[in-house]
Scaffold this active site. Structure first.
Site, PDB file in Angstrom:
ATOM      1  N   HIS A 238      11.389  -6.905  72.698  1.00 49.35           N
ATOM      2  CA  HIS A 238      11.551  -8.052  73.600  1.00 49.35           C
ATOM      3  C   HIS A 238      12.172  -7.672  74.960  1.00 49.35           C
ATOM      4  CE1 HIS A 238      10.936 -10.662  70.083  1.00 49.35           C
ATOM      5  NE2 HIS A 238      11.874  -9.987  69.451  1.00 49.35           N
TER       6      HIS A 238
HETATM    7  C1  BDR Z   1      15.701 -12.123  71.559  1.00 48.08           C
HETATM    8  O1  BDR Z   1      16.657 -12.399  70.553  1.00 48.08           O
HETATM    9  C2  BDR Z   1      17.379 -11.248  70.238  1.00 48.08           C
HETATM   10  O2  BDR Z   1      17.463 -11.096  68.868  1.00 48.08           O
HETATM   11  C3  BDR Z   1      16.713 -10.088  70.928  1.00 48.08           C
HETATM   12  O3  BDR Z   1      17.673  -9.144  71.367  1.00 48.08           O
HETATM   13  C4  BDR Z   1      15.993 -10.726  72.081  1.00 48.08           C
HETATM   14  O4  BDR Z   1      16.826 -10.820  73.223  1.00 48.08           O
HETATM   15  C5  BDR Z   1      14.317 -12.313  70.984  1.00 48.08           C
HETATM   16  O5  BDR Z   1      14.136 -13.619  70.539  1.00 48.08           O
END
Ligand code: BDR
Ligand code: CA
Length: 310
Positions: A239
């Site tokens: 992400h």
């Molecule tokens: C986001 O949530 C977190 O768990 C990850 O680091 C990312 O920023 C994804 O939904």
């Protein structure tokens, strides 16, 4: 480009920080930690672990808010492990945390730099950024752009059926940010779920044969077991590094200028990014909402940059 990385590391946050610190186009003014994937004490520690992994103990790391504006903190150890950075064995950090509160430092930094020269890169819940905007509304017009990972449109939710984790954890903060008037680019799940660390991509990280390459492979090995086991995904969705990649190579992404509103009231859809992708309302655009990326181009960039670490 001068950036402030606001983060809750998190393996994917860690990779984003490593990508930024390997990229000469980006000057990291500082890293601000926020509670999110794990509590603040751990995110502030993990940010420093990552700076030391990058051999950049000179980077200033600040601790920010330890809970969302209104609701209790929701964490994601089920994805990131107990430490938030499970996977590699990395030493305890020796570099100190800065004394200033992250929110104060964000405000001061935006005020001392020329307007339009500092980009904010939030990779976690938006609590620190909203607090800074609340405390000093004048900073909104000084921010070059807020490039954030959060939200979803077609992919809808990963923590509830309708909400993405970063927005869900602090919807009131997200609401403040999206109403701030600052230019915003959004990297939602629609994009990040295409940035999957397949076995070949993981092998490429490990194949770098460096401490950073091995640590990134071990982080994604750990982080991907959740999506692989639960959803049969091809690998971990990376992400947060998409935020830094967009800053470096916006040509790898495509999106639309649309209105994004945050649901803060409904129990069922709290934290939903109500993204007017099809322009069916007359609400004015307030965000550049990314819908697609060149996934291989993204991984080529990431692997090449991580390869710059000795
Ligand atoms: C986001 O949530 C977190 O768990 C990850 O680091 C990312 O920023 C994804 O939904
Ligand atoms: Ca994150």
């Amino acid at each position: 480009m001068k950036v402030i990385i606001d983060t809750d590391p998190g393996q994917d946050d860690a990779v984003a920080i490593l990508l930024a610190l390997a990229s000469p186009e980006i000057e990291v003014l500082g890293i601000t930690a926020v509670a999110g994937n794990v509590p603040l004490a751990l995110t502030a520690k993990n940010a420093r672990i990552v700076c030391e992994l990058a051999e950049r103990p000179d980077i200033k790391v600040f601790a920010g808010c330890d809970r969302p504006l209104i609701q209790p903190l929701v964490t994601a150890e089920h994805v990131h492990g107990k430490t938030g950075l499970d996977g590699p064995t990395l030493p305890e950090p020796t570099m100190a945390l800065q004394d200033a509160h992250a929110v104060d430092w964000i405000v001061d930094t935006l005020r001392v730099h020329d307007p339009g020269t500092v980009t904010l890169c939030p990779l976690g819940p938006l609590t620190n950024i909203a607090m800074a905007l609340n405390k000093a509304p004048d900073i909104a017009s000084r921010i070059a752009r807020i490039v954030l990972m959060g939200g979803a449109y077609f992919e809808v939710g990963n923590i509830t059926p309708s909400a993405e984790f970063n927005i869900y954890v602090d919807p009131e903060a997200a609401d403040i940010v999206f109403k701030s008037g600052a230019p915003i680019t959004v990297l939602p799940l629609d994009v990040t779920h295409k940035a999957l660390v397949t076995q070949a991509r993981n092998d490429a990280f490990r194949g770098l044969g460096t401490r950073v390459g091995t640590a990134v492979a071990e982080m994604t090995d750990f982080f991907e077991r959740f999506d692989k086991e639960k959803y049969g995904s091809l690998g971990a969705p990376l992400h947060d590094p998409t935020v830094i990649a967009w800053c470096l190579r916006p040509d790898l992404f495509s999106g639309r200028e649309i209105n994004v509103a945050i649901e803060t009231r409904s129990d069922l859809t709290r934290g939903m990014t109500v993204a007017d992708w099809w322009g069916v309302t007359d609400r004015p655009p307030n965000a550049h909402f990314i819908g697609d990326l060149d996934a291989q181009g993204f991984f080529d960039l990431l692997t090449e940059r991580l390869g710059r670490y000795a």
